[in-house]
Motif scaffolding. Sequence first.
Motif, mmCIF file in Angstrom:
data_model
loop_
_atom_site.group_PDB
_atom_site.id
_atom_site.type_symbol
_atom_site.label_atom_id
_atom_site.label_comp_id
_atom_site.label_asym_id
_atom_site.label_seq_id
_atom_site.Cartn_x
_atom_site.Cartn_y
_atom_site.Cartn_z
ATOM 1 N N PRO A 165 -14.987 -18.855 45.430
ATOM 2 C CA PRO A 165 -15.831 -17.699 45.758
ATOM 3 C C PRO A 165 -15.594 -16.536 44.800
ATOM 4 O O PRO A 165 -14.460 -16.198 44.469
ATOM 5 C CB PRO A 165 -15.411 -17.345 47.184
ATOM 6 C CG PRO A 165 -14.888 -18.627 47.756
ATOM 7 C CD PRO A 165 -14.220 -19.325 46.614
ATOM 8 N N GLY A 166 -16.711 -15.932 44.374
ATOM 9 C CA GLY A 166 -16.640 -14.786 43.480
ATOM 10 C C GLY A 166 -16.770 -15.129 42.012
ATOM 11 O O GLY A 166 -17.027 -14.235 41.193
ATOM 12 N N ASN A 167 -16.587 -16.395 41.641
ATOM 13 C CA ASN A 167 -16.710 -16.764 40.233
ATOM 14 C C ASN A 167 -18.165 -16.663 39.786
ATOM 15 O O ASN A 167 -19.083 -16.996 40.539
ATOM 16 C CB ASN A 167 -16.200 -18.195 40.014
ATOM 17 C CG ASN A 167 -14.696 -18.242 39.873
ATOM 18 O OD1 ASN A 167 -14.048 -17.205 39.728
ATOM 19 N ND2 ASN A 167 -14.116 -19.420 39.926
ATOM 20 N N ARG A 168 -18.366 -16.220 38.556
ATOM 21 C CA ARG A 168 -19.709 -16.123 38.018
ATOM 22 C C ARG A 168 -19.710 -16.485 36.547
ATOM 23 O O ARG A 168 -18.667 -16.432 35.877
ATOM 24 C CB ARG A 168 -20.293 -14.724 38.224
ATOM 25 C CG ARG A 168 -19.555 -13.615 37.487
ATOM 26 C CD ARG A 168 -20.289 -12.281 37.636
ATOM 27 N NE ARG A 168 -20.416 -11.905 39.035
ATOM 28 C CZ ARG A 168 -21.205 -10.916 39.451
ATOM 29 N NH1 ARG A 168 -21.935 -10.250 38.571
ATOM 30 N NH2 ARG A 168 -21.257 -10.593 40.728
ATOM 31 N N ILE A 169 -20.885 -16.857 36.073
ATOM 32 C CA ILE A 169 -21.025 -17.246 34.675
ATOM 33 C C ILE A 169 -22.418 -16.867 34.207
ATOM 34 O O ILE A 169 -23.378 -16.873 34.997
ATOM 35 C CB ILE A 169 -20.773 -18.771 34.487
ATOM 36 C CG1 ILE A 169 -20.640 -19.108 33.008
ATOM 37 C CG2 ILE A 169 -21.870 -19.594 35.141
ATOM 38 C CD1 ILE A 169 -20.214 -20.548 32.760
ATOM 39 N N HIS A 170 -22.527 -16.493 32.929
ATOM 40 C CA HIS A 170 -23.807 -16.168 32.316
ATOM 41 C C HIS A 170 -24.155 -17.267 31.320
ATOM 42 O O HIS A 170 -23.276 -17.789 30.617
ATOM 43 C CB HIS A 170 -23.740 -14.818 31.599
ATOM 44 C CG HIS A 170 -23.420 -13.675 32.517
ATOM 45 N ND1 HIS A 170 -24.389 -12.911 33.117
ATOM 46 C CD2 HIS A 170 -22.230 -13.179 32.955
ATOM 47 C CE1 HIS A 170 -23.822 -11.992 33.874
ATOM 48 N NE2 HIS A 170 -22.512 -12.118 33.794
ATOM 49 N N ALA A 171 -25.415 -17.624 31.259
ATOM 50 C CA ALA A 171 -25.868 -18.659 30.349
ATOM 51 C C ALA A 171 -27.154 -18.207 29.679
ATOM 52 O O ALA A 171 -28.002 -17.536 30.299
ATOM 53 C CB ALA A 171 -26.092 -19.978 31.103
ATOM 54 N N HIS A 172 -27.291 -18.558 28.399
ATOM 55 C CA HIS A 172 -28.478 -18.217 27.630
ATOM 56 C C HIS A 172 -29.118 -19.514 27.146
ATOM 57 O O HIS A 172 -28.478 -20.337 26.482
ATOM 58 C CB HIS A 172 -28.123 -17.325 26.437
ATOM 59 C CG HIS A 172 -27.548 -16.007 26.838
ATOM 60 N ND1 HIS A 172 -28.329 -14.898 27.077
ATOM 61 C CD2 HIS A 172 -26.257 -15.622 27.072
ATOM 62 C CE1 HIS A 172 -27.560 -13.879 27.428
ATOM 63 N NE2 HIS A 172 -26.294 -14.284 27.429
ATOM 64 N N ALA A 173 -30.352 -19.700 27.519
ATOM 65 C CA ALA A 173 -31.079 -20.907 27.138
ATOM 66 C C ALA A 173 -32.485 -20.514 26.707
ATOM 67 O O ALA A 173 -33.221 -19.878 27.476
ATOM 68 C CB ALA A 173 -31.141 -21.889 28.308
ATOM 69 N N GLY A 174 -32.834 -20.885 25.469
ATOM 70 C CA GLY A 174 -34.172 -20.577 24.975
ATOM 71 C C GLY A 174 -34.473 -19.097 24.943
ATOM 72 O O GLY A 174 -35.622 -18.683 25.185
ATOM 73 N N GLY A 175 -33.455 -18.264 24.685
ATOM 74 C CA GLY A 175 -33.661 -16.828 24.650
ATOM 75 C C GLY A 175 -33.724 -16.176 26.007
ATOM 76 O O GLY A 175 -33.969 -14.973 26.099
#
Length: 814
Positions: A165-175
């Motif tokens: 709980p609380g973990n987060r991630i950012h991802a960039h795909a195709g701009g």
Amino acid sequence: MDPLSVENEMGMMLEDSVDHPYSKRETARKRRGPLGRLTDLFSNVWCGVAVFAMLFIYCSIGSAVPWVRQHRLLEMTEFEWFHTPVFNGLMLLLCSILIVTTVRRIPLRLVNAGVWAIHTGIITLCVGSYWYFGTKVEGDTHVFRRQVVIEIPGLHEPVSLVALPGNRIHAHAGGEHWEFEIQGTNSAWPILSDEHKGETAYAVNVAVHPPVGEPFVRQLLAGYPQYTEDIIPGKGRAIKSLGRKLVDEDLKLSLEYEPQEYFHVMQTWALFTRRVGDEEWAQRPITGMPRYHNRVASRDQVFFETAAQRNGFTPDALDLRVPPPEGAGALGDADLRVTGYLRYARLRQRVVDGGLALNPMLRVVATAANGRPRTYELFAFDREKSRTEAGFVEFKWLDHEDQLGSIPNRPSLATLKIAVPGADVSLDVPLTDRTAVGRNGPFTPIEGTDYEYRIQFHNDAFPVDNRRVVSLAFVDIKTPERTWTRWVFDNPELTRDRAELGDDPHGQAAGAPRIIDEAIEMTYQSGAPPIIFAAVKDGPIRLIVNSMDEGRIVDRDVSVGEDVEIAPDLSVRVEALYRNATLQARPTIIPVERQQANAGEFYSMIRVEVRQGDRIESHWLQYNPHVLPGPQYAYQGRIPYTPEVFVLADGTRVEVVFSRERRKLLNPVAMEDFELLTHVGGYSGGASTIRNYVSRLRFRDGDSWSELRPISVNAPTEYGGYWYFQSTWDKPPPSNPSGGMNYTGLGVGNRNGVHVQLAGCCISVSGMIFAFYVKPIIRRRRSERARAKIGRATEDTEEFGAETPATVEEKISV
């Protein structure tokens, strides 16, 4: 019977005796040289007794008198104490004495089989113990339950997020930018489907923030991917609002194992390094580091809780080089050294002198009659921190002594000055806790005008940002036509009117005037406290005490450490004046009486230096029981993860973690499930409600996973040469028994030589049984046969007139 045959029979019996005077061994012993005398010494009873006594004393000291092995010159754990050359030498000497004594002094005959078995068992036990302790490895590891694997169209490789709980991630795909966050987990989510109705599963809720559209929550069930569905906040399940289970069917989220490949070895030290941004840690074992005694080169490197503690501390320098791993590693040619060790310390921030900028700070101790002293740290350039909480004491910094005349002679409260020039009305409103009535309090009319006012809030030191504070009052103004709020500052240029009541209280229409009604004027005047310390640049500290009735009653210079009585029941003392105060973080050594029992090395810290020529950078590192792959494994701070960043001469940023040595598991382990067994009434947060907890594991062997291997308290399992046992677990909060249980803590160790030790014990016990129960029977029967033969020989002698051997009875008695 022939008397000669009786004599031969008795001679064979008597040879069983160790000190048989007629034995041929006595004669041979006298003819030997130095080797014979050495074997004589080893077969001497008192030599064996002496070795046994030394072993007993050695073991007693290691177990019952731990301060001996913990002495500064030794610094040994109990395991290390029983694995030294001294202990191994005593064990080898004992085995040698047993072998020589057995071979030389105890004939290999049936009647002596018990003694031979006892000695053989002891030697076997010693060999097994040496094998066991010589190859013993014991440690522990954390195994997390699942990871969320995310596949986005346009993303080259899937990304993963450990299910905590609380973990987060950012991802960039195709701009496009995506954000994913573990909103929560449930270890016992009920399945309502007809096919699996009544079963429970481990559920993970992932909040998805897509680049376009509304956010939603995707629910994943471990082992049941067919039940994956989305939930739209405010609308419920997507199947009901959209007619399909998933908001975005091209977005793939799944739960996979989070295999653990390493475990950390107990009672070891190591540093781990990697460049910022890298994934793999490089290990550097530390040898020769103390365990039980603090080692720092100077008292100024640490903080102490009391002056007596500081004065009683003896500095003791430490300088250990930590060799690099194979290859240069993340630090390149930099020299990594440990220059300090603290067994039990906490990293804390304190104000110290020696900063680069002028920042006066005064530490004052106020003591009331029959009360505990209270310490205040006052910063002259910080409006909020220049006064005590109650506002009775203030610290001022003066550039020259002439400024002392500007200090008021009487204390005063903060005041709101209201004026209506058109009606020739002015009044001063003292600002106290009673005058602030809030947004729902009554209005107070201003006599002679149509205005009414209501003080919502006031603060003599309201923080604007990290560096500035202001004096401020929120005042509601009411006329027959309208009502609005005025923010009144001590700086008139900042005073402004805000939106009218009923509109947005935080907004103001574009182009609206700063003051809605200039016919009413308001100013904020800060108060003056009764006690003022004024420090003159390059001069003394002046103490000024003002009384509402008598005016100035104290006006004198004070020195650091001087107690000054300013009232019959109140005295003050200046403890320190720092002209260039700065906030610095250092370890604070915790006194022994305040340390937690059995904390082990959990609160240990080391000082690490990275040297590159004349360039030295140092940091204090807190102990981390496990070196984690990244911050997402820290579980919102529940698992320590405190790397320090060192900057090399070329600008390379390197992370360094202080932990234990780690080793690779022969078979990576994954957790399939975790079950909490409770007593009647369920889990309430206390250990007394827990009956058992079970981790169900799988081990990877090549490309496949093994069958389920359950382990629980006192029920370990073995796989690939290591034994795994239940150590710790992720406790759920008492308010949510289905929460937690996102990881399990496993103890890991080997048991080489255990079967040899067991065999030695069994052989020795069987020998004792033979010696105490079987041997007496054999000797008694032999004695009876011999007596019977003597009786028959005596009858024959009397019949034929021969003389009975007088020595026979004597030999029997022997």
